[in-house]
Design an enzyme around this catalytic site. Structure first.
Site, short mmCIF file in Angstrom:
data_model
loop_
_atom_site.label_atom_id
_atom_site.label_comp_id
_atom_site.label_asym_id
_atom_site.label_seq_id
_atom_site.Cartn_x
_atom_site.Cartn_y
_atom_site.Cartn_z
N CYS A 59 40.73 35.84 28.00
CA CYS A 59 41.86 36.48 28.24
C CYS A 59 42.40 36.77 26.87
O CYS A 59 42.60 37.79 26.52
CB CYS A 59 42.61 36.03 29.31
SG CYS A 59 43.70 34.65 28.79
N HIS B 280 47.68 33.16 31.06
CA HIS B 280 46.93 34.58 31.15
C HIS B 280 47.38 35.61 30.71
O HIS B 280 48.85 35.77 30.74
CB HIS B 280 46.47 34.77 32.65
CG HIS B 280 45.40 35.73 32.90
ND1 HIS B 280 44.24 35.39 32.61
CD2 HIS B 280 45.64 37.15 33.13
CE1 HIS B 280 43.38 36.53 32.69
NE2 HIS B 280 44.24 37.59 33.18
N HIS C 273 42.17 43.21 31.27
CA HIS C 273 41.89 41.63 31.17
C HIS C 273 40.65 41.20 31.32
O HIS C 273 39.73 41.88 32.08
CB HIS C 273 43.06 41.26 32.01
CG HIS C 273 42.71 41.02 33.16
ND1 HIS C 273 42.89 39.88 34.26
CD2 HIS C 273 42.32 41.86 34.33
CE1 HIS C 273 42.62 39.95 35.38
NE2 HIS C 273 42.20 41.22 35.56
#
Length: 352
Positions: free
Chosen positions: A267, A315, A327
């Site tokens: 990520c 994240h 993402h």
């Protein structure tokens, strides 16, 4: 002869035979039950598997960001150590040259220093020439003293370099130990998730893989040729626009923990690569990236902003407008377009 005959075995009566058979069956059933206890796994529903796998992926992502941070620090320590060692080698060579010069001066002095200067003056046929030589020798003595002082200074600096290098080496070893620990955690979590998923049918796994993505967002995530939809909000600034463009081109790329592109990402690796393509250097980890720009509220979001999730800031995605982000979710899904309300929102940052 009768003494050698085998005794006649009594046959089991009906009641006794039935009792023995019942006990035998019960023993066999008990043995089977105990044997099965050691091998059979409890049946779990796809929903239970999904919840547990999602939890494992989140835990793995937390460990991944710690791994990324430790790796960044280990790489820095390794570069610093290499620089210190190179500098120490140069200083050592310079020190050896200075020492050789001192040795030559000492040898010359020894050869001429056995006769007292007053005697040399008395014996000299040309006092003016002697005084001139004595003046030059005095100046040479001053130069020698300066050289000795310089050598001592170099030795101290070299000792300091070695001490600094030793400390950096200890730091590097500590960072490498952190790397091994976090890597073990990540691989363990991912292996456990893989084992859980293996207990489902192929159809159940496929259904879980598509869960969590809205229909339009999921279809968009599979079309790697797409850019922002016509009429979609535009990024403010050329750097943010370049980062968004890079993220769209990365759609469909696999998630690989620790990867920063160009063919796979985790990520924070995706957001770092997107802004690197725009000429902006971002830190490696989510918890550092959130401080890499100006914090903005959810209501202020613009394409190109970094959006962060979960209380531990574990994240990150790149906001592209219309409540969506691009993402790298986890190993079960490629880089995709998804709603930002898919996960607990933790904050946002505008870079540059």
């Amino acid at each position: 002869m009768a003494a050698h005959r085998k005794p006649k075995q009594r046959s089991l009566s009906g009641h006794t035979a039935r009792t023995a058979a019942t006990l035998a069956l019960a023993s066999a059933a008990t043995a089977t039950a105990f044997e099965g206890t050691g091998h059979a796994e409890p049946k779990v529903t796809p929903s239970e598997v999904k919840d547990k796998v999602d939890e494992l992926y989140r835990e793995a992502e937390v460990a991944t960001e710690k791994y990324n941070g430790a790796k960044e620090k280990a790489d820095k320590a390794e570069r610093s150590l290499a620089g210190l060692r190179d500098e120490a080698a140069r200083r050592t060579e310079k020190l050896n040259t200075a020492r050789q010069g001192l040795g030559s001066l000492a040898t010359a002095q020894y050869r001429t220093g056995a006769v007292d200067p007053s005697v040399q003056l008395a014996l000299s046929s040309d006092p003016d020439e002697f005084l001139d030589r004595a003046s030059r020798a005095d100046r040479a003595g001053h130069r020698q003293a300066a050289t000795v002082t310089d050598v001592r200074h170099q030795i101290r600096e070299l000792d300091q370099l070695h001490t600094e290098a030793d400390g950096t080496l200890d730091d590097l070893k500590s960072r490498q130990a952190d790397l091994r620990k976090h890597k073990k955690t990540v691989t363990g979590k991912l292996a456990e998730a893989k084992r859980l998923l293996a207990r489902l049918t192929a159809e159940e796994r496929a259904r879980l893989a598509s869960d969590g993505a809205a229909g339009d967002a999921d279809r968009a995530s599979r079309d790697t040729s797409r850019g922002p939809a016509p009429g979609a909000p535009k990024a403010v600034g050329s750097r943010a626009a370049a980062a968004v463009s890079y993220a769209y081109k990365a759609l469909g790329s696999p998630y690989v923990w620790g990867a920063t592109g160009p063919n796979a990402f985790d990520c924070s690796g995706l957001t770092q690569a997107a802004y690197r393509a725009a000429g902006v250097s971002l830190p490696r980890t989510t918890y550092a990236q959130i401080d890499a720009g100006r914090r903005v509220s959810r209501a202020e979001l613009q394409p190109g902003d970094l959006v962060f999730f979960y209380s531990g800031i574990s994240h990150v995605g790149l906001y592209v407008g219309d409540g969506k982000m691009i993402h790298a979710p986890n190993p079960s899904a490629p880089v995709r377009l998804a709603p930002i309300d898919q996960m607990p929102f933790a904050g946002a940052t505008r870079v540059g």
